[in-house]
Design a protein around this motif. Sequence first.
Motif, PDB file in Angstrom:
ATOM      1  N   GLU A  86      66.056 -93.907   5.146  1.00 23.36           N
ATOM      2  CA  GLU A  86      64.955 -94.391   4.308  1.00 23.36           C
ATOM      3  C   GLU A  86      64.341 -93.256   3.495  1.00 23.36           C
ATOM      4  OE1 GLU A  86      61.214 -97.465   4.646  1.00 23.36           O
ATOM      5  OE2 GLU A  86      62.803 -97.458   6.142  1.00 23.36           O
ATOM      6  N   VAL A  87      64.161 -92.109   4.115  1.00 25.09           N
ATOM      7  CA  VAL A  87      63.611 -90.953   3.397  1.00 25.09           C
ATOM      8  C   VAL A  87      64.547 -90.550   2.260  1.00 25.09           C
ATOM      9  CG1 VAL A  87      63.026 -88.492   3.564  1.00 25.09           C
ATOM     10  CG2 VAL A  87      62.266 -90.065   5.346  1.00 25.09           C
ATOM     11  N   ILE A  88      65.828 -90.457   2.556  1.00 24.34           N
ATOM     12  CA  ILE A  88      66.779 -90.003   1.535  1.00 24.34           C
ATOM     13  C   ILE A  88      66.890 -90.999   0.392  1.00 24.34           C
ATOM     14  CG2 ILE A  88      69.228 -89.526   1.103  1.00 24.34           C
ATOM     15  CD1 ILE A  88      69.254 -88.170   3.911  1.00 24.34           C
ATOM     16  N   PHE A  89      67.081 -92.286   0.713  1.00 21.65           N
ATOM     17  CA  PHE A  89      67.255 -93.271  -0.363  1.00 21.65           C
ATOM     18  C   PHE A  89      65.974 -93.472  -1.165  1.00 21.65           C
ATOM     19  CE2 PHE A  89      70.995 -94.666   2.143  1.00 21.65           C
ATOM     20  CZ  PHE A  89      71.934 -94.473   1.146  1.00 21.65           C
ATOM     21  N   LEU A  90      64.858 -93.739  -0.482  1.00 20.24           N
ATOM     22  CA  LEU A  90      63.619 -93.974  -1.236  1.00 20.24           C
ATOM     23  C   LEU A  90      63.081 -92.688  -1.854  1.00 20.24           C
ATOM     24  CD1 LEU A  90      61.730 -96.690   0.825  1.00 20.24           C
ATOM     25  CD2 LEU A  90      62.942 -96.926  -1.337  1.00 20.24           C
ATOM     26  N   GLY A  91      63.491 -91.549  -1.330  1.00 23.69           N
ATOM     27  CA  GLY A  91      63.110 -90.278  -1.935  1.00 23.69           C
ATOM     28  C   GLY A  91      63.792 -90.046  -3.271  1.00 23.69           C
ATOM     29  N   GLN A  92      64.935 -90.672  -3.469  1.00 22.61           N
ATOM     30  CA  GLN A  92      65.702 -90.489  -4.703  1.00 22.61           C
ATOM     31  C   GLN A  92      65.531 -91.638  -5.694  1.00 22.61           C
ATOM     32  OE1 GLN A  92      69.660 -90.131  -3.113  1.00 22.61           O
ATOM     33  NE2 GLN A  92      69.405 -87.975  -2.629  1.00 22.61           N
TER      34      GLN A  92
END
Length: 178
Positions: A86-92
């Motif tokens: 979630e951090v990686i996808f929503l961070g990008q």
Amino acid sequence: MSMSAASEQELSVSLVGSNLHVFTVAELKAATQGFLDDNFLGEGGFGPVYKGAVDDKVKPGLKAQPIAVKLWDPQGAQGHKEWLSEVIFLGQLRHTNLVKLIGYCCEHENRLLVYEYMAKGSLENHLFKKFPPVLSWSTRLNIAVGAAKGLAFLHDAEKPVIYRDFKASNILLDPVMN
């Protein structure tokens, strides 16, 4: 479960240019008044969610705004892998029809996610629970179109994301909604 050096490296490389803020547990406790019961918004598979507030005193460059903080429940349905994803996808990913991830906390055993706060709550609450005013059909149609645009954005991304938890409780309504 502490995050390994390899996981930290993977996270920092994956988030280059994302503009996510890294919070401490102490900062998020202060922002939510110690995860006060009065600030409790709800609970999902990840864990409880609390309302809070941050400003540039918490993090330089951060505008004053209300936030929603998800606390990871180690006994819950989701684990570190889902948190990291979630951090990686929503961070990008940024889109007008996706809730904005502001930052995260990964300190010792703690995993927290910090989102923009949506004052209108979830579609589920408007349809079935807390908010008695009936949504007009034009508002319902606008919500459906907005949700479809958010899904289309995810599916059409350079690395497509298949969102598997699409339901009324996960459709958050923008404060400018009629």
